[in-house]
Design a protein around this motif. Structure first.
Motif, PDB file in Angstrom:
ATOM      1  N   SER A  85       0.871  -1.185   0.000  1.00 45.75           N
ATOM      2  CA  SER A  85       0.000   0.000   0.000  1.00 45.75           C
ATOM      3  C   SER A  85       0.904   1.230   0.000  1.00 45.75           C
ATOM      4  O   SER A  85       2.130   1.098  -0.014  1.00 45.75           O
ATOM      5  N   ASP A  94      -6.532  -0.040   4.512  1.00 44.28           N
ATOM      6  CA  ASP A  94      -6.024  -0.052   3.137  1.00 44.28           C
ATOM      7  C   ASP A  94      -6.641  -1.241   2.406  1.00 44.28           C
ATOM      8  O   ASP A  94      -7.109  -2.190   3.045  1.00 44.28           O
ATOM      9  N   GLU A 164      -6.467   9.657  11.883  1.00 45.02           N
ATOM     10  CA  GLU A 164      -7.073  10.969  11.647  1.00 45.02           C
ATOM     11  C   GLU A 164      -6.128  11.825  10.819  1.00 45.02           C
ATOM     12  O   GLU A 164      -4.941  11.515  10.705  1.00 45.02           O
ATOM     13  N   GLU A 190       3.359  11.842  12.980  1.00 42.52           N
ATOM     14  CA  GLU A 190       4.595  11.710  12.192  1.00 42.52           C
ATOM     15  C   GLU A 190       5.539  10.617  12.723  1.00 42.52           C
ATOM     16  O   GLU A 190       6.762  10.818  12.826  1.00 42.52           O
ATOM     17  N   LYS A 193       9.257   9.703  11.605  1.00 42.92           N
ATOM     18  CA  LYS A 193       9.792  10.792  10.770  1.00 42.92           C
ATOM     19  C   LYS A 193      10.538  11.793  11.658  1.00 42.92           C
ATOM     20  O   LYS A 193      10.527  11.677  12.887  1.00 42.92           O
ATOM     21  N   VAL A 220      -2.309   9.546  14.594  1.00 40.60           N
ATOM     22  CA  VAL A 220      -3.092   8.481  15.222  1.00 40.60           C
ATOM     23  C   VAL A 220      -3.543   9.000  16.589  1.00 40.60           C
ATOM     24  O   VAL A 220      -2.743   9.594  17.317  1.00 40.60           O
TER      25      VAL A 220
HETATM   26  N1  SAM Z   1      -1.856   0.739   6.287  1.00 40.92           N
HETATM   27  C1  SAM Z   1      -1.353   1.839   7.066  1.00 40.92           C
HETATM   28  C2  SAM Z   1      -0.770   1.293   8.375  1.00 40.92           C
HETATM   29  O1  SAM Z   1      -0.374   0.148   8.422  1.00 40.92           O
HETATM   30  O2  SAM Z   1      -0.707   2.040   9.347  1.00 40.92           O
HETATM   31  C3  SAM Z   1      -2.419   2.888   7.315  1.00 40.92           C
HETATM   32  C4  SAM Z   1      -2.975   3.469   6.054  1.00 40.92           C
HETATM   33  S1  SAM Z   1      -4.184   4.701   6.344  1.00 40.92           S
HETATM   34  C5  SAM Z   1      -4.775   4.973   4.736  1.00 40.92           C
HETATM   35  C6  SAM Z   1      -3.228   6.148   6.575  1.00 40.92           C
HETATM   36  C7  SAM Z   1      -3.355   6.695   8.008  1.00 40.92           C
HETATM   37  O3  SAM Z   1      -2.446   5.999   8.876  1.00 40.92           O
HETATM   38  C8  SAM Z   1      -2.959   8.147   8.138  1.00 40.92           C
HETATM   39  O4  SAM Z   1      -4.038   9.005   7.811  1.00 40.92           O
HETATM   40  C9  SAM Z   1      -2.606   8.252   9.606  1.00 40.92           C
HETATM   41  O5  SAM Z   1      -3.774   8.332  10.394  1.00 40.92           O
HETATM   42  C10 SAM Z   1      -1.938   6.890   9.847  1.00 40.92           C
HETATM   43  N2  SAM Z   1      -0.481   7.000   9.623  1.00 40.92           N
HETATM   44  C11 SAM Z   1       0.222   6.510   8.586  1.00 40.92           C
HETATM   45  N3  SAM Z   1       1.535   6.814   8.737  1.00 40.92           N
HETATM   46  C12 SAM Z   1       1.650   7.488   9.895  1.00 40.92           C
HETATM   47  C13 SAM Z   1       2.731   8.067  10.597  1.00 40.92           C
HETATM   48  N4  SAM Z   1       3.988   8.024  10.119  1.00 40.92           N
HETATM   49  N5  SAM Z   1       2.481   8.702  11.766  1.00 40.92           N
HETATM   50  C14 SAM Z   1       1.227   8.766  12.255  1.00 40.92           C
HETATM   51  N6  SAM Z   1       0.170   8.242  11.630  1.00 40.92           N
HETATM   52  C15 SAM Z   1       0.365   7.608  10.473  1.00 40.92           C
END
Ligand code: SAM
Length: 279
Positions: A85, A94, A164, A190, A193, A220
């Motif tokens: 994804s 996803d 979120e 983040e 990151k 999150v």
């Molecule tokens: N499949 C992904 C996973 O395993 O976490 C999640 C996909 S979902 C479409 C995307 C969401 O995951 C974002 O809107 C955010 O809420 C969360 N997310 C993804 N990467 C993140 C990160 N580096 N820090 C915080 N939240 C994150």
């Protein structure tokens, strides 16, 4: 194609912000696959270049059709196909579960290459109970549906994990405060990151903190479980039963009060029999 990778579907978790989190096995699988299914080919191109994977990419996302899945199934019998994804673990908020189901029904091998997932990473940072948690994913965007979704999970005795976006964070925290009371919570941003951050507080404090101040990046929310109720006293039990018995049979009153006060139904029923009209 890498001959050492047997045919089948490979669910490959990829980094959620830090390329260093790609596991050697994930990289090896991407290099060994003869087809890579990606949500957005432009997003995944950088990751594939980083791993040295050269297989062609097909787009596979929420709107992929049954015909798209059939085309993938046709390749699975003799080839290794990887599903990724945009970031993190495929299938977690996803696309992918329909493909996994169809592959298994068709008798193909399905393997998972586990790795980063924002929900689990946020739980490790939040400092809230992790023995039981409910992954809620994204709340509905519209206020009414969002309130209903929160009401549905309000009594669950577990931590809650929600995805979120920055612009919606303030509204979501207000709705959670209104629907759940001021529980302990964390806003985790983040992850992995440069500007990784975890802010903790009650839902009321966090709602105040982010009111009208949309933070940047991916987010999150983790919310702790509801507080344990103190055991109801005999006086509270009698008062609740007497009120219920004005309109219910002893059995129904016992069920209602047991739920209300979180007491064993047997004990409440025994007490109801000494108080109620059925005695
Ligand atoms: N499949 C992904 C996973 O395993 O976490 C999640 C996909 S979902 C479409 C995307 C969401 O995951 C974002 O809107 C955010 O809420 C969360 N997310 C993804 N990467 C993140 C990160 N580096 N820090 C915080 N939240 C994150």
């Amino acid at each position: 194609m890498n001959a050492s990778l047997p045919p089948g579907l490979y669910i490959v978790a990829t980094p959620i912000g830090n390329l260093g989190d790609l596991s050697p096995r994930a990289a090896q699988t991407l290099r060994g696959a003869s087809l890579i299914l990606a949500e957005d080919k432009r997003v995944s191109a950088k990751l594939l270049a980083h791993t040295g994977a050269t297989a062609p990419m097909w787009t596979y996302h929420d709107h992929s059709s049954e015909a798209d899945r059939d085309a993938v199934l046709a390749r699975l019998a003799n080839e290794a196909v990887a599903l990724i994804s945009d970031a993190g673990t495929p299938l977690i908020s996803d696309p992918g579960y329909k493909l996994v189901r169809a592959a298994r029904v068709a008798g193909h091998q399905v393997h998972t290459i586990p790795g980063p997932c924002a929900a689990v990473a946020a739980l490790t940072l939040a400092g809230l109970p992790t023995d039981r948690f409910l992954f809620v994913g994204f709340l509905p965007a519209k206020a009414k549906a969002r309130g209903e979704a929160i009401a549905e999970i309000a009594s669950i005795r577990a931590s809650l994990v929600l995805y979120e976006s920055g612009p919606r964070l303030g509204e979501a925290l207000l709705a959670l405060r209104d629907g759940l009371g001021s529980r302990d919570a964390a806003v985790v941003r983040e992850i992995s990151k440069l500007h990784e951050e975890c802010r903790t507080g009650t839902l009321a404090e966090l709602a105040d903190r982010y009111a009208g101040a949309a933070p940047k990046g991916e987010i999150v929310i983790v919310v702790g479980p509801p507080p344990e109720r103190e055991a109801a006293s005999d006086e509270e039990l009698d008062a609740a039963l007497q009120a219920a018995l004005t309109s219910m049979t002893a059995s129904r009153a016992a069920a209602h009060v047991a739920e209300l006060l979180n007491l064993p139904r047997k004990r409440v029923y025994a007490r109801a029999l000494t108080l109620g009209p059925d005695r």
